[in-house]
Every structure is written in C-alpha cells, then in structure tokens.
Design an enzyme around this catalytic site. Sequence first.
Site, PDB file in Angstrom:
ATOM      1  N   SER A  54       2.116   1.491 -32.260  1.00 20.15           N
ATOM      2  CA  SER A  54       2.734   0.391 -31.501  1.00 20.15           C
ATOM      3  C   SER A  54       2.646  -0.905 -32.294  1.00 20.15           C
ATOM      4  O   SER A  54       1.682  -1.119 -33.042  1.00 20.15           O
ATOM      5  CB  SER A  54       2.003   0.178 -30.168  1.00 20.15           C
ATOM      6  OG  SER A  54       2.520  -0.970 -29.513  1.00 20.15           O
ATOM      7  N   TYR A  58      -6.197  -0.609 -25.784  1.00 16.81           N
ATOM      8  CA  TYR A  58      -4.960   0.020 -26.267  1.00 16.81           C
ATOM      9  C   TYR A  58      -4.635  -0.455 -27.682  1.00 16.81           C
ATOM     10  O   TYR A  58      -4.265   0.346 -28.541  1.00 16.81           O
ATOM     11  CB  TYR A  58      -3.848  -0.334 -25.285  1.00 16.81           C
ATOM     12  CG  TYR A  58      -2.471   0.208 -25.610  1.00 16.81           C
ATOM     13  CD1 TYR A  58      -2.164   1.559 -25.411  1.00 16.81           C
ATOM     14  CD2 TYR A  58      -1.460  -0.633 -26.071  1.00 16.81           C
ATOM     15  CE1 TYR A  58      -0.889   2.046 -25.675  1.00 16.81           C
ATOM     16  CE2 TYR A  58      -0.185  -0.154 -26.329  1.00 16.81           C
ATOM     17  CZ  TYR A  58       0.098   1.185 -26.133  1.00 16.81           C
ATOM     18  OH  TYR A  58       1.362   1.667 -26.392  1.00 16.81           O
TER      19      TYR A  58
HETATM   20  P1  NAP Z   1       5.081   6.856 -20.821  1.00 14.72           P
HETATM   21  O1  NAP Z   1       6.456   6.929 -20.290  1.00 14.72           O
HETATM   22  O2  NAP Z   1       4.026   6.148 -20.058  1.00 14.72           O
HETATM   23  O3  NAP Z   1       4.573   8.339 -21.142  1.00 14.72           O
HETATM   24  C1  NAP Z   1       3.277   8.570 -21.584  1.00 14.72           C
HETATM   25  C2  NAP Z   1       3.177  10.035 -21.960  1.00 14.72           C
HETATM   26  O4  NAP Z   1       1.847  10.311 -22.409  1.00 14.72           O
HETATM   27  C3  NAP Z   1       3.486  10.942 -20.792  1.00 14.72           C
HETATM   28  O5  NAP Z   1       4.374  11.935 -21.237  1.00 14.72           O
HETATM   29  C4  NAP Z   1       2.130  11.542 -20.432  1.00 14.72           C
HETATM   30  O6  NAP Z   1       2.219  12.891 -20.011  1.00 14.72           O
HETATM   31  C5  NAP Z   1       1.388  11.484 -21.758  1.00 14.72           C
HETATM   32  N1  NAP Z   1      -0.058  11.410 -21.550  1.00 14.72           N
HETATM   33  C6  NAP Z   1      -0.776  10.343 -21.117  1.00 14.72           C
HETATM   34  N2  NAP Z   1      -2.079  10.669 -21.012  1.00 14.72           N
HETATM   35  C7  NAP Z   1      -2.178  11.977 -21.382  1.00 14.72           C
HETATM   36  C8  NAP Z   1      -3.272  12.900 -21.476  1.00 14.72           C
HETATM   37  N3  NAP Z   1      -4.531  12.558 -21.182  1.00 14.72           N
HETATM   38  N4  NAP Z   1      -3.005  14.160 -21.889  1.00 14.72           N
HETATM   39  C9  NAP Z   1      -1.748  14.525 -22.184  1.00 14.72           C
HETATM   40  N5  NAP Z   1      -0.675  13.715 -22.117  1.00 14.72           N
HETATM   41  C10 NAP Z   1      -0.898  12.448 -21.716  1.00 14.72           C
HETATM   42  O7  NAP Z   1       5.039   6.223 -22.264  1.00 14.72           O
HETATM   43  P2  NAP Z   1       6.184   5.892 -23.328  1.00 14.72           P
HETATM   44  O8  NAP Z   1       6.572   4.496 -23.136  1.00 14.72           O
HETATM   45  O9  NAP Z   1       7.195   6.974 -23.393  1.00 14.72           O
HETATM   46  O10 NAP Z   1       5.248   5.925 -24.624  1.00 14.72           O
HETATM   47  C11 NAP Z   1       5.183   7.003 -25.527  1.00 14.72           C
HETATM   48  C12 NAP Z   1       4.315   6.563 -26.694  1.00 14.72           C
HETATM   49  O11 NAP Z   1       4.894   5.397 -27.284  1.00 14.72           O
HETATM   50  C13 NAP Z   1       2.902   6.183 -26.280  1.00 14.72           C
HETATM   51  O12 NAP Z   1       1.995   6.572 -27.275  1.00 14.72           O
HETATM   52  C14 NAP Z   1       2.979   4.671 -26.198  1.00 14.72           C
HETATM   53  O13 NAP Z   1       1.719   4.090 -26.382  1.00 14.72           O
HETATM   54  C15 NAP Z   1       3.929   4.372 -27.330  1.00 14.72           C
HETATM   55  N6  NAP Z   1       4.579   3.069 -27.225  1.00 14.72           N
HETATM   56  C16 NAP Z   1       5.376   2.770 -26.160  1.00 14.72           C
HETATM   57  C17 NAP Z   1       5.985   1.531 -26.107  1.00 14.72           C
HETATM   58  C18 NAP Z   1       6.894   1.117 -24.971  1.00 14.72           C
HETATM   59  O14 NAP Z   1       7.313  -0.052 -24.951  1.00 14.72           O
HETATM   60  N7  NAP Z   1       7.249   1.992 -24.043  1.00 14.72           N
HETATM   61  C19 NAP Z   1       5.782   0.614 -27.128  1.00 14.72           C
HETATM   62  C20 NAP Z   1       4.970   0.952 -28.184  1.00 14.72           C
HETATM   63  C21 NAP Z   1       4.384   2.197 -28.226  1.00 14.72           C
HETATM   64  P3  NAP Z   1       2.302  13.315 -18.438  1.00 14.72           P
HETATM   65  O15 NAP Z   1       3.248  12.379 -17.758  1.00 14.72           O
HETATM   66  O16 NAP Z   1       2.786  14.736 -18.491  1.00 14.72           O
HETATM   67  O17 NAP Z   1       0.877  13.217 -17.941  1.00 14.72           O
END
Ligand code: NAP
Length: 242
Positions: free
Chosen positions: A137, A150
């Site tokens: 991130s 985080y």
């Molecule tokens: P999201 O919609 O909140 O999804 C998070 C995912 O992580 C879900 O599929 C969830 O699976 C999985 N997860 C969380 N805890 C877990 C655990 N203990 N074991 C297994 N799976 C787990 O997030 P997103 O925005 O798509 O983010 C995806 C990645 O991009 C993350 O690493 C996030 O930090 C990174 N990121 C996101 C952003 C943003 O703006 N959205 C920016 C920078 C980086 P389940 O739902 O099946 O539990």
Amino acid sequence: MSERPVALVTGAARGIGAACARTLAGEGFRVVVHCNASAEAGEKLAGELPEAFALRADLADAAQVDALVEAIGERAGRLDVLVNNAGVVRNAPTPMMKLGDYDAVAALARGTWYLTKLALRKFMLKQKRGRIINISSVVGHVGNRGQSPYTMAKAGLDALTKSLAQELAGRDILVNSVAPGFIETDMTAELPDEARARILERVPLGRMGTPDEVADVVAFLATRGSYVQGSVIHVNGGLYGG
Ligand code: NAP
C-alpha cells in the site's frame, strides 16, 4: 491435470483480489480463489472462472495455512503465481488503538509470510520458477493517520519483497510488490465523505482507482515483467511516486 499454470490469489472473493482472480483467469491461469469469511462469494466467483476452485482458510491460523497448501497440492499439483492480496485494516488514533487490533493486523502479516514460505518449499523451488506478487500500500511509504499497525505491516511487506527478491533471484523466482493508493472497495467504502474529499484533493488524477486498475499491473507481473525483481510498483493516480 490441467495444462493451465496455477495462480493462488488470497482474499479473492471480493475487492482487489476478485479483480486479480478474474484478470489472471483471462490470462489463462487456473485460479485458486482463496477466501475466509466470504466463502459463498468465493465459491461463486470460482464457478465463473475456467477450472478455478475456491479454498477457505483463515491465514492468521498456521494450521489452516498448512491445509490450504496441502489442498492446492492435491487439487492442482503445482503453483506458478502467488498473489498475497488478503489484508486487514484497523482504524484508530494510536493512543486509542487496542492491542487486539494490532494483533489482528500482525497475525495476517505472519500468515502471509508463512504461506509464502510454504509455497516456495512445496512448489516454486522444486519447479525452479515462480512469481510472487505482494499487494502492499502507498501508506506503507507515506504513513497514514489512524492506521499505525497497518502501515507497519505494509512497509514490512515491501521489505519482504526485497529480501525474497535477493534470496530467490538465482532460482528464477520473481518477487515484486504492487502498492495501491486509494481504491474503490469495501475497505475504503466506510470512509466518511470528508475524509474521501481530503484524499481526492491529494490525488493528481482526481479520483479513486478501481480494482481492475490494480489487477492489470498484477497480471503484467504474473505473465510478463521478466526483468522486474524486488520492485514496488505504485498504482495510485499520482499520489506518490516512490
Ligand atoms: P477488502 O475488500 O477489505 O478485502 C480484504 C480481503 O482480505 C478479503 O477478501 C478477506 O477475505 C481477506 N482477508 C482478511 N483477513 C483475512 C484472514 N485472516 N484470512 C484470510 N483472508 C483474509 O480489501 P481490498 O480493498 O480489496 O484490499 C485488498 C488488498 O489491497 C489488501 O491487502 C489491502 O490492504 C490492499 N490495499 C487496498 C487499498 C484500497 O484502497 N482498497 C489500498 C492499498 C492497499 P474474506 O472476506 O473471505 O474474509
């Protein structure tokens, strides 16, 4: 066994992970759709992708990570690409943050490291090739108020990328990070309007990104990018260039 190369995307049932799963399937991969709480959505997505299958595991639990890797061995027999996408955020000013919130973030970081180690031992080192893509991130580089655990975890993930890139370069295993900025997913949906407006003021492209725009870069690293090693590729609309 299928002829398709196999890609595991963690946290693939929704958000950026789901976009990565769809895009990699479009590139010819057999995708392992990993999920945890969103098992129903994971099964549904896997049903839409050629030869894909869903596997459930809480990555914070080492025994479940062991079982996940065993199941991939039994069902697919190989692993060519690992996308470490699963992530969890806890928001609070540091003096108010609970130790349990820190632990939730740290446990997933530990699970990501452990899954990577097992994927290397069981598959990639024997295959003498592989690609690992860590979804970190921008906030691991610039920090963010109210997200101290985080930001620590994400900075650590980019450090893991760099260490593994050095360890594994001689084994034809490429390891890189994709560092998204602010992307429209469940993770950012809860942002109050005021916080959203404040973020957008700092983004030169003037909008949040989409999961597909992150997945495009992941697909490049999974299929091309043969001279990219130990890099962090920023996907953030100009917010930060590294
Ligand atoms: P999201 O919609 O909140 O999804 C998070 C995912 O992580 C879900 O599929 C969830 O699976 C999985 N997860 C969380 N805890 C877990 C655990 N203990 N074991 C297994 N799976 C787990 O997030 P997103 O925005 O798509 O983010 C995806 C990645 O991009 C993350 O690493 C996030 O930090 C990174 N990121 C996101 C952003 C943003 O703006 N959205 C920016 C920078 C980086 P389940 O739902 O099946 O539990």
